[in-house]
Write an enzyme that holds these catalytic residues in place. Structure first.
Site, PDB file in Angstrom:
ATOM      1  N   ALA A 133      -0.186   5.035  -6.730  1.00 52.52           N
ATOM      2  CA  ALA A 133      -0.025   5.774  -8.738  1.00 52.52           C
ATOM      3  C   ALA A 133      -0.040   7.291  -7.493  1.00 52.52           C
ATOM      4  O   ALA A 133      -0.419   7.932  -7.130  1.00 52.52           O
ATOM      5  CB  ALA A 133      -1.187   5.897  -9.251  1.00 52.52           C
ATOM      6  N   SER A 151      -5.534  14.389  -8.102  1.00 54.04           N
ATOM      7  CA  SER A 151      -5.252  12.737  -7.757  1.00 54.04           C
ATOM      8  C   SER A 151      -5.850  12.076  -9.335  1.00 54.04           C
ATOM      9  O   SER A 151      -5.032  12.309 -10.371  1.00 54.04           O
ATOM     10  CB  SER A 151      -5.924  12.535  -6.874  1.00 54.04           C
ATOM     11  OG  SER A 151      -5.666  11.338  -6.036  1.00 54.04           O
ATOM     12  N   ASN A 152      -5.632  11.368  -8.711  1.00 54.22           N
ATOM     13  CA  ASN A 152      -5.889  10.023  -9.774  1.00 54.22           C
ATOM     14  C   ASN A 152      -6.873   8.591  -9.760  1.00 54.22           C
ATOM     15  O   ASN A 152      -7.578   8.984  -8.383  1.00 54.22           O
ATOM     16  CB  ASN A 152      -4.355   9.691 -10.548  1.00 54.22           C
ATOM     17  CG  ASN A 152      -3.956   7.983  -9.005  1.00 54.22           C
ATOM     18  OD1 ASN A 152      -3.908   7.463  -8.798  1.00 54.22           O
ATOM     19  ND2 ASN A 152      -2.481   9.195  -9.132  1.00 54.22           N
ATOM     20  N   ARG A 153      -7.151   7.556 -11.338  1.00 52.96           N
ATOM     21  CA  ARG A 153      -8.019   7.202 -10.561  1.00 52.96           C
ATOM     22  C   ARG A 153      -7.519   6.012  -9.670  1.00 52.96           C
ATOM     23  O   ARG A 153      -8.391   4.362  -9.327  1.00 52.96           O
ATOM     24  CB  ARG A 153      -8.862   6.417 -11.619  1.00 52.96           C
ATOM     25  CG  ARG A 153      -9.478   7.764 -12.434  1.00 52.96           C
ATOM     26  CD  ARG A 153     -10.014   7.463 -13.701  1.00 52.96           C
ATOM     27  NE  ARG A 153     -10.805   6.268 -13.612  1.00 52.96           N
ATOM     28  CZ  ARG A 153      -9.680   5.263 -14.452  1.00 52.96           C
ATOM     29  NH1 ARG A 153      -9.073   5.505 -15.097  1.00 52.96           N
ATOM     30  NH2 ARG A 153      -9.998   3.744 -14.864  1.00 52.96           N
ATOM     31  N   SER A 154      -6.558   6.249  -8.917  1.00 49.67           N
ATOM     32  CA  SER A 154      -6.133   4.654  -8.291  1.00 49.67           C
ATOM     33  C   SER A 154      -6.478   4.432  -6.854  1.00 49.67           C
ATOM     34  O   SER A 154      -7.346   4.798  -6.558  1.00 49.67           O
ATOM     35  CB  SER A 154      -4.364   4.485  -7.993  1.00 49.67           C
ATOM     36  OG  SER A 154      -4.046   4.057  -7.112  1.00 49.67           O
TER      37      SER A 154
END
Ligand code: PMT
Length: 210
Positions: free
Chosen positions: A90, A23-26
């Site tokens: 994102a 995943s990512n930090r959004s």
């Protein structure tokens, strides 16, 4: 009749095994601020959201998804009826090629995980854009901000793109403020200097509705 807008927000999660994901930090803050601004501007809002820790936005149709494939289905299925679409999410560009059933056991040595591309949802929307629809992307960049954003505007057949330098302090992922440059397909260039995500969202809506 109210104009209809679809906004995507937050990250996607791409499953690896029963307990792990890519995943990512959004945080979803930019997309949720856009949804609130669109509601306040009198639009009928659908917010397609990845997993975030925010309260739902009142007065909007919330659609909760987890993976890029689920976001693609939720967004593309609703796209033809929308007057405006803003992709602030994102979306993961890659997912693990295989999902392991159960939890991967720790073994001696290294592992290698094969990743495959997810669908570029915005590019699919651009390829199937109905006449009169306004399609807006975000470009999260850490170098060559305007050149990369202009490339995405053209390649994905967008009307506007918000060029977002996510390496700048106070901008981008998981903060309450942002600064973007809006590039339009007609050569427009509008600077929105550092401000709260709510203020940036209201200004983006002003431009799109003017
Ligand atoms: O959520 P916050 O913490 O508030 O952070 C806000 C933000 C930094 C996530 C937001 O401002 C932002 O920049 N969103 C776009 C993030 C991104 O994925 O950018 P990109 O340059 O990789 O993608 C370009 C565009 O294509 C984006 O509109 C994206 O939604 C879309 N895309 C990307 C990949 C993919 N598989 N499908 C897509 O539709």
């Amino acid at each position: 009749m109210k104009k209809k807008i679809l906004i995507s927000a937050g990250p996607t999660r791409e499953k690896f095994d029963a307990v792990r994901f890519w995943s990512n930090r959004s945080s979803g803050k930019m997309g949720y601020a856009l949804a609130a601004a669109a509601r306040d501007a009198g639009l009928e809002v659908t917010l397609v959201s990845g997993p975030v820790a925010l309260e739902p936005v009142s007065g909007v149709n919330m659609v909760c998804i987890e993976s890029a494939a689920e976001m693609a289905e939720a967004v593309k299925g609703r796209a033809p009826e929308m007057d405006i679409i803003i992709m602030a999410a994102a979306v993961a560009d890659y997912r693990p090629a295989e999902v392991i059933s159960g939890k991967l056991k720790k073994l001696p040595g290294e592992i290698c995980v094969k990743m495959v591309r997810t669908e570029d949802i915005l590019a699919s929307l651009g390829a199937a854009k109905p006449a009169g629809q306004i399609l807006v992307g975000f470009a999260a960049e850490t170098s060559d901000l305007l050149a990369n954003a202009a490339g995405k505007l053209a390649r994905k057949n967008l009307d506007w793109i918000a060029a977002n330098d996510v390496s700048r302090a106070g901008c981008g992922f998981a903060v309450d403020t942002n600064a973007v440059t809006l590039l339009g397909r007609g050569g427009e260039k509008i600077e929105l200097p550092l401000a709260s995500k709510s203020e940036i969202a209201a200004k983006i809506l002003q431009v799109l509705l003017s």
